[in-house]
Write an enzyme that holds these catalytic residues in place. Sequence first.
Site, PDB file in Angstrom:
ATOM      1  N   HIS A  78      35.609  42.365  -3.277  1.00  0.00           N
ATOM      2  CA  HIS A  78      36.012  43.557  -2.512  1.00  0.00           C
ATOM      3  C   HIS A  78      36.478  43.194  -1.103  1.00  0.00           C
ATOM      4  O   HIS A  78      36.258  43.944  -0.140  1.00  0.00           O
ATOM      5  CB  HIS A  78      34.862  44.568  -2.435  1.00  0.00           C
ATOM      6  CG  HIS A  78      34.424  45.079  -3.773  1.00  0.00           C
ATOM      7  ND1 HIS A  78      35.066  46.118  -4.419  1.00  0.00           N
ATOM      8  CD2 HIS A  78      33.417  44.682  -4.593  1.00  0.00           C
ATOM      9  CE1 HIS A  78      34.465  46.347  -5.577  1.00  0.00           C
ATOM     10  NE2 HIS A  78      33.471  45.499  -5.709  1.00  0.00           N
TER      11      HIS A  78
ATOM     12  N   ASN B 269      33.197  51.993  -8.576  1.00  0.00           N
ATOM     13  CA  ASN B 269      34.575  51.586  -8.849  1.00  0.00           C
ATOM     14  C   ASN B 269      35.393  52.785  -9.310  1.00  0.00           C
ATOM     15  O   ASN B 269      34.850  53.861  -9.563  1.00  0.00           O
ATOM     16  CB  ASN B 269      34.615  50.497  -9.931  1.00  0.00           C
ATOM     17  CG  ASN B 269      34.111  49.159  -9.451  1.00  0.00           C
ATOM     18  OD1 ASN B 269      34.340  48.779  -8.310  1.00  0.00           O
ATOM     19  ND2 ASN B 269      33.414  48.444 -10.314  1.00  0.00           N
TER      20      ASN B 269
ATOM     21  N   TYR C 290      23.623  42.691  -3.022  1.00  0.00           N
ATOM     22  CA  TYR C 290      24.493  43.270  -2.008  1.00  0.00           C
ATOM     23  C   TYR C 290      23.853  43.233  -0.624  1.00  0.00           C
ATOM     24  O   TYR C 290      24.514  42.909   0.372  1.00  0.00           O
ATOM     25  CB  TYR C 290      24.884  44.702  -2.393  1.00  0.00           C
ATOM     26  CG  TYR C 290      26.035  44.761  -3.367  1.00  0.00           C
ATOM     27  CD1 TYR C 290      25.982  44.082  -4.587  1.00  0.00           C
ATOM     28  CD2 TYR C 290      27.173  45.490  -3.095  1.00  0.00           C
ATOM     29  CE1 TYR C 290      27.027  44.136  -5.483  1.00  0.00           C
ATOM     30  CE2 TYR C 290      28.231  45.549  -3.987  1.00  0.00           C
ATOM     31  CZ  TYR C 290      28.160  44.879  -5.180  1.00  0.00           C
ATOM     32  OH  TYR C 290      29.197  44.918  -6.054  1.00  0.00           O
TER      33      TYR C 290
END
Length: 506
Positions: free
Chosen positions: A71, A143, A353
């Site tokens: 990303h 997404n 993350y």
Amino acid sequence: MFKRSLLVTMLGVTMSASYAAPLTKDNGAPVGDNQNSITAGENGSTLLQDVQLIQKLQRFGRERIPERVVHARGTGAYGEFIATKDLSDLTVASLFKAGTKTPVFLRFSTVIHPKGSPETLRDPHGFGLKFYTQEGNWDLVGNNLPVFFIRDAIKFPDFIHAMKPSPVTNVQDPNRVFDFLQSQPWAVNMLTYVYSNLGTPVSYRNLDGFGVHAFKLYNAKGEYKYVKFNFRTQQGVKGMNMEQTREMQGKDFNHLTNDLYNNIYAGNYPKWDLYIQVLDPKDLNKFDFNPLDATKIWSTHLIPEVKVGTLTLNRMPKNFFNETEQSAFAPGNLVPGIEPSEDRLLQGRIFSYSDTQMYRLGANHQQIPVNRPLVKVNNNNQEGSMNVSERDSDVNYEPSRKEPKPPTTHAKAVMTPLEGSVLQQAIKKEQPFKQAGELYRSYSAVEKNDLIRNLAADLGAVKDTETKHIMLSYFYKADAEYGTRLTQAVKGNLATVKAKAEQLQD
């Protein structure tokens, strides 16, 4: 001479109201001459005492923070989410009370390609939302497509490595991509999405956004339900075919970013309606697939969607780096009333993350304005790079009689009861091909043609015939027409494909 010219310059800036704010060094002191280095005479060497020169070079060499591994190429915008349906029966989360307005920051992105890459390249597209709620920040990191390639987080590094450029040539290679995917038959569903024209959207305004994973909502009674979050664009979903993509790349390979900026600046604010799907835990095992498998959708004819609110984007960041580049999203950023499900891919992302953002931006990255909650943060975190919390208490432990904390008022998090033994085995009810076949058959004739062309362009480049025919057998198993057409397009052996498909389990 230098002292005099510096004084004159400084006085000129200070005394003249016609000048903009004076240029300063990082310590706030006026710069003076920002055009010429300090030298030892007209032809002498540059002096180390030129703090402005040294500081500019130091800062210039440190302008880049580590690029996101995935990303990396993205565009962000601010907006608000307005709840239109009260969900108090499902959750104590404050943002889901009817009429509640919650500020948001949404970062769109491509997944695999690096920062600065053409936005016309085929890719899933990130839809990362940060809700600045009354009880802290909630990050829904999804997404534009409702499923993913893999089912277990232990395969995520392998998947990304295969998708990224070769470590030998630094070129993305479909031979590597399909060499990995031949071991992941459930990826056929996602491939059928991403190789359609959904993989090359016309604009960020013309794509949907999905949380992909199942989550849990729990209410004040401690009751919980599984949910999926689906944002449906009011602008309509629009993608580009191969010719349109090539034309766009030659005309504007920043088309996604430019379109978003231009429309929001013009007051054409894009909107998405949020729908949820709700699944009772007692029904979790009544399907022929595992609802916690991220490679599967919850079909709306099995689990209906219910509209619960509308998202509107209405403001662009003032500074791309400060806000969009430094925005940090993590599925572990949850608020009371929302919990993760047991989805294996989500469970890994909860750690991965947050850990990635700490590496990329530092331990105090949530103090950066774009990441900072609107509510007061009251924790015992101390020190660390770039800590600007200005905490003035000497109590950095808990509990303490010196600074007692108020009792918790919200419901406790609800966790699914654990049962069975610790194990390490594949998710049951694989059902790798059924939904991919249903998706293929839902496409129009034109959409099917584009899908076959798009897939054939990459799968046809695979040199290993065994890998190619394994992949073809997956598509054939999903739908005979699908596999046959693709086999013909890449000049495969249909008899071999059929034989391999017969050996596959549904």
